[in-house]
Write a protein that holds these residues in place. Structure first.
Motif, PDB file in Angstrom:
ATOM      1  N   THR A  56      48.482  30.257 -71.279  1.00 26.85           N
ATOM      2  CA  THR A  56      47.066  30.503 -71.567  1.00 26.85           C
ATOM      3  C   THR A  56      46.268  30.295 -70.283  1.00 26.85           C
ATOM      4  OG1 THR A  56      46.758  28.228 -72.279  1.00 26.85           O
ATOM      5  CG2 THR A  56      47.265  29.851 -74.001  1.00 26.85           C
ATOM      6  N   SER A  57      44.999  30.239 -70.371  1.00 27.91           N
ATOM      7  CA  SER A  57      44.109  30.264 -69.219  1.00 27.91           C
ATOM      8  C   SER A  57      44.215  29.074 -68.268  1.00 27.91           C
ATOM      9  CB  SER A  57      42.666  30.379 -69.697  1.00 27.91           C
ATOM     10  OG  SER A  57      41.792  30.376 -68.614  1.00 27.91           O
ATOM     11  N   ALA A  58      44.679  29.345 -67.057  1.00 23.65           N
ATOM     12  CA  ALA A  58      44.726  28.311 -66.017  1.00 23.65           C
ATOM     13  C   ALA A  58      43.315  27.953 -65.564  1.00 23.65           C
ATOM     14  CB  ALA A  58      45.553  28.791 -64.834  1.00 23.65           C
ATOM     15  N   GLY A  59      42.440  28.953 -65.491  1.00 23.31           N
ATOM     16  CA  GLY A  59      41.054  28.692 -65.093  1.00 23.31           C
ATOM     17  C   GLY A  59      40.348  27.796 -66.087  1.00 23.31           C
ATOM     18  N   ARG A  60      40.538  28.079 -67.355  1.00 24.48           N
ATOM     19  CA  ARG A  60      39.924  27.248 -68.399  1.00 24.48           C
ATOM     20  C   ARG A  60      40.479  25.828 -68.337  1.00 24.48           C
ATOM     21  NH1 ARG A  60      41.042  30.180 -73.151  1.00 24.48           N
ATOM     22  NH2 ARG A  60      39.469  31.657 -72.484  1.00 24.48           N
ATOM     23  N   ALA A  61      41.779  25.683 -68.083  1.00 28.87           N
ATOM     24  CA  ALA A  61      42.393  24.351 -67.980  1.00 28.87           C
ATOM     25  C   ALA A  61      41.813  23.589 -66.795  1.00 28.87           C
ATOM     26  CB  ALA A  61      43.913  24.481 -67.842  1.00 28.87           C
ATOM     27  N   PHE A 108      40.985  34.875 -63.252  1.00 20.89           N
ATOM     28  CA  PHE A 108      40.581  33.528 -63.657  1.00 20.89           C
ATOM     29  C   PHE A 108      41.629  32.919 -64.576  1.00 20.89           C
ATOM     30  CE2 PHE A 108      38.243  30.829 -66.743  1.00 20.89           C
ATOM     31  CZ  PHE A 108      37.735  29.874 -65.877  1.00 20.89           C
ATOM     32  N   HIS A 109      42.056  33.683 -65.578  1.00 23.01           N
ATOM     33  CA  HIS A 109      43.004  33.159 -66.560  1.00 23.01           C
ATOM     34  C   HIS A 109      44.406  32.960 -65.981  1.00 23.01           C
ATOM     35  CE1 HIS A 109      40.052  33.228 -69.680  1.00 23.01           C
ATOM     36  NE2 HIS A 109      39.940  34.549 -69.681  1.00 23.01           N
ATOM     37  N   THR A 110      44.817  33.803 -65.021  1.00 20.87           N
ATOM     38  CA  THR A 110      46.154  33.624 -64.431  1.00 20.87           C
ATOM     39  C   THR A 110      46.191  32.466 -63.445  1.00 20.87           C
ATOM     40  OG1 THR A 110      45.711  35.172 -62.634  1.00 20.87           O
ATOM     41  CG2 THR A 110      46.799  36.065 -64.610  1.00 20.87           C
ATOM     42  N   GLY A 130      44.300  21.560 -56.726  1.00 26.51           N
ATOM     43  CA  GLY A 130      45.093  22.759 -56.495  1.00 26.51           C
ATOM     44  C   GLY A 130      44.273  23.830 -55.799  1.00 26.51           C
ATOM     45  N   PRO A 131      44.913  24.920 -55.390  1.00 25.92           N
ATOM     46  CA  PRO A 131      44.171  25.994 -54.717  1.00 25.92           C
ATOM     47  C   PRO A 131      43.124  26.605 -55.654  1.00 25.92           C
ATOM     48  CG  PRO A 131      46.387  26.724 -55.267  1.00 25.92           C
ATOM     49  CD  PRO A 131      46.317  25.258 -55.588  1.00 25.92           C
ATOM     50  N   VAL A 132      42.008  27.008 -55.069  1.00 16.93           N
ATOM     51  CA  VAL A 132      40.908  27.572 -55.850  1.00 16.93           C
ATOM     52  C   VAL A 132      41.042  29.081 -55.989  1.00 16.93           C
ATOM     53  CG1 VAL A 132      38.404  27.847 -55.921  1.00 16.93           C
ATOM     54  CG2 VAL A 132      39.395  25.691 -55.187  1.00 16.93           C
ATOM     55  N   ALA A 133      41.519  29.743 -54.942  1.00 17.02           N
ATOM     56  CA  ALA A 133      41.646  31.206 -54.959  1.00 17.02           C
ATOM     57  C   ALA A 133      42.777  31.623 -54.037  1.00 17.02           C
ATOM     58  CB  ALA A 133      40.344  31.864 -54.520  1.00 17.02           C
ATOM     59  N   ASP A 134      43.318  32.811 -54.284  1.00 16.02           N
ATOM     60  CA  ASP A 134      44.354  33.352 -53.412  1.00 16.02           C
ATOM     61  C   ASP A 134      43.717  34.243 -52.343  1.00 16.02           C
ATOM     62  OD1 ASP A 134      43.654  35.679 -54.718  1.00 16.02           O
ATOM     63  OD2 ASP A 134      45.586  35.967 -55.699  1.00 16.02           O
ATOM     64  N   ALA A 135      44.528  34.894 -51.555  1.00 14.69           N
ATOM     65  CA  ALA A 135      44.035  35.729 -50.456  1.00 14.69           C
ATOM     66  C   ALA A 135      43.384  37.029 -50.939  1.00 14.69           C
ATOM     67  CB  ALA A 135      45.192  36.057 -49.508  1.00 14.69           C
ATOM     68  N   ASP A 136      43.499  37.356 -52.221  1.00 14.48           N
ATOM     69  CA  ASP A 136      42.930  38.598 -52.737  1.00 14.48           C
ATOM     70  C   ASP A 136      41.502  38.450 -53.258  1.00 14.48           C
ATOM     71  OD1 ASP A 136      45.232  40.002 -52.168  1.00 14.48           O
ATOM     72  OD2 ASP A 136      46.108  39.650 -54.138  1.00 14.48           O
ATOM     73  N   ASP A 192      42.329  32.902 -59.223  1.00 12.81           N
ATOM     74  CA  ASP A 192      40.976  32.589 -58.739  1.00 12.81           C
ATOM     75  C   ASP A 192      40.273  31.817 -59.845  1.00 12.81           C
ATOM     76  OD1 ASP A 192      38.394  32.485 -57.825  1.00 12.81           O
ATOM     77  OD2 ASP A 192      38.282  34.599 -57.297  1.00 12.81           O
ATOM     78  N   VAL A 193      40.213  30.482 -59.711  1.00 10.23           N
ATOM     79  CA  VAL A 193      39.654  29.655 -60.773  1.00 10.23           C
ATOM     80  C   VAL A 193      38.176  29.326 -60.570  1.00 10.23           C
ATOM     81  CG1 VAL A 193      41.847  28.694 -61.531  1.00 10.23           C
ATOM     82  CG2 VAL A 193      40.570  27.546 -59.717  1.00 10.23           C
ATOM     83  N   CYS A 194      37.513  29.983 -59.619  1.00 12.03           N
ATOM     84  CA  CYS A 194      36.056  29.870 -59.515  1.00 12.03           C
ATOM     85  C   CYS A 194      35.464  30.535 -60.755  1.00 12.03           C
ATOM     86  CB  CYS A 194      35.530  30.577 -58.271  1.00 12.03           C
ATOM     87  SG  CYS A 194      36.065  29.844 -56.724  1.00 12.03           S
TER      88      CYS A 194
END
Length: 180
Positions: free
Chosen positions: A135-140, A95-97, A164-170, A100-102
């Motif tokens: 810092t946290s991309a998900g929080r942003a 989430f923070h990287t 932007g993309p919500v999640a990667d392939a992982d 996966d920002v869900c």
């Protein structure tokens, strides 16, 4: 809200009582009478969060970080870890990287009664910052969605911005339903 004192206590204590049963090992379901007059008696069951152990052991952060490390240097593993605490750190770090920002609700619920939650969250943030330098991309991303604020930090990944993309392939299979 976590205070510095709470976090200090988590780092110093070898064990802390379960947050759900307060260290009693049982969960009490109070009796009641329903609208149609059916009586439901009071029940006491073994706490499902600590399995009746009354407390949680302090996490071994070095082992947990090893458990989420990927094969390639500077990457998180692609598969969900089996250990609950390792899964929490792994999912929150994703989430923070910005991988996966869900919102990581399943990870939050898995450790809901763990008294070391704040320590695990801090570890996830530090892992993510080490991997990405921000810092946290998900929080942003969620700050943008809720308050209309663009990320203030330079060099954030595209997942930190609206559209932007919500999640990667992982993204784990059990979490893919979030994207429907």
């Amino acid at each position: 809200m976590t205070t510095t004192t709470d976090l200090k206590q988590q780092f110093e204590a070898a064990t802390l009582p379960c947050k759900r049963c307060d260290g009693t090992g049982i969960t009490v379901y109070e009796g009641f009478t329903s609208v149609d007059g059916k009586v439901y008696p009071r029940k006491e069951k073994t706490c499902i969060w600590c399995d009746g152990a009354l407390h949680f052991e302090r996490p071994n952060l070095a082992e947990l970080v090893k458990a989420i490390k990927g094969r390639k240097p500077g990457k998180l593993r692609s598969k969900r870890p089996d250990d609950t605490r390792a899964y929490f750190i792994w999912r929150m770090a994703r989430f923070h990287t910005g991988d996966d920002v869900c919102l990581p609700m399943a990870a939050q619920m898995d450790i809901a009664a763990d008294p070391y939650r704040e320590m695990l969250e801090l570890t996830a943030e530090l892992v993510a910052q080490r991997l990405t330098g921000h810092t946290s991309a998900g929080r942003a991303r969620w700050r943008s969605a809720m308050y209309g604020e663009d990320p203030q930090e330079r060099y954030m990944p595209t997942s930190a911005f609206p559209g932007g993309p919500v999640a990667d392939a992982d993204k784990p299979m059990e979490e893919l339903l979030e994207l429907l």
